[in-house]
Motif scaffolding. Sequence first.
Motif, PDB file in Angstrom:
ATOM      1  N   HIS A  32     -24.309  25.887  17.419  1.00 27.35           N
ATOM      2  CA  HIS A  32     -23.988  26.337  18.776  1.00 27.35           C
ATOM      3  C   HIS A  32     -22.606  26.991  18.810  1.00 27.35           C
ATOM      4  N   HIS A  33     -21.632  26.332  18.223  1.00 29.74           N
ATOM      5  CA  HIS A  33     -20.268  26.857  18.196  1.00 29.74           C
ATOM      6  C   HIS A  33     -20.212  28.198  17.452  1.00 29.74           C
ATOM      7  N   GLU A  36     -21.771  30.983  19.469  1.00 28.05           N
ATOM      8  CA  GLU A  36     -20.879  31.384  20.570  1.00 28.05           C
ATOM      9  C   GLU A  36     -19.747  32.262  20.066  1.00 28.05           C
ATOM     10  N   GLN A  37     -19.170  31.894  18.930  1.00 24.97           N
ATOM     11  CA  GLN A  37     -18.071  32.681  18.368  1.00 24.97           C
ATOM     12  C   GLN A  37     -18.539  34.077  17.960  1.00 24.97           C
ATOM     13  N   GLY A  39     -21.062  35.713  19.275  1.00 24.65           N
ATOM     14  CA  GLY A  39     -21.312  36.434  20.529  1.00 24.65           C
ATOM     15  C   GLY A  39     -20.037  36.936  21.166  1.00 24.65           C
ATOM     16  N   VAL A  40     -19.020  36.096  21.211  1.00 27.47           N
ATOM     17  CA  VAL A  40     -17.729  36.490  21.792  1.00 27.47           C
ATOM     18  C   VAL A  40     -17.136  37.646  20.986  1.00 27.47           C
ATOM     19  N   ASP A  60     -27.257  34.128  22.592  1.00 29.43           N
ATOM     20  CA  ASP A  60     -26.881  33.149  23.608  1.00 29.43           C
ATOM     21  C   ASP A  60     -27.985  32.107  23.786  1.00 29.43           C
ATOM     22  N   GLY A  63     -27.972  29.679  20.957  1.00 28.04           N
ATOM     23  CA  GLY A  63     -26.884  28.726  21.145  1.00 28.04           C
ATOM     24  C   GLY A  63     -27.233  27.654  22.157  1.00 28.04           C
ATOM     25  N   GLN A  64     -27.850  28.054  23.254  1.00 32.14           N
ATOM     26  CA  GLN A  64     -28.259  27.087  24.279  1.00 32.14           C
ATOM     27  C   GLN A  64     -29.309  26.125  23.735  1.00 32.14           C
ATOM     28  N   PHE A  67     -27.665  23.584  21.587  1.00 32.30           N
ATOM     29  CA  PHE A  67     -26.907  22.664  22.449  1.00 32.30           C
ATOM     30  C   PHE A  67     -27.822  21.584  23.017  1.00 32.30           C
TER      31      PHE A  67
END
Length: 96
Positions: A32-33, A36-37, A39-40, A60, A63-64, A67
């Motif tokens: 997940h982390h 997210e990284q 994607g950012v 995204d 990642g969800q 999570f």
Amino acid sequence: MLPEQTPQTPGLTGSMSEELQEKIAAELDRIHHDLEQIGVSLCGDMEMAERHCEPLQRLDELGQRSFWLAKLLRTDNPVELINNITLGSLSSRLVG
């Protein structure tokens, strides 16, 4: 190997220990982390983000999913948690 046989993994038994569940949940947290990284980082380039909006949305969603799956491994009440999952496609697959 015959169909009814399964390979043995040292240290693992038929049921999953709480320790193994936590290790799997921790790996899902790392996924997940990392997603997210990524994607950012990719969204920092607006031209790239505009050209690849759908794949970024998919990142995204992945990642969800990781999570929520980690949370499911940690909860004492998975049925209640499934009802509260905000990612509808995942909750539908889990109850269907």
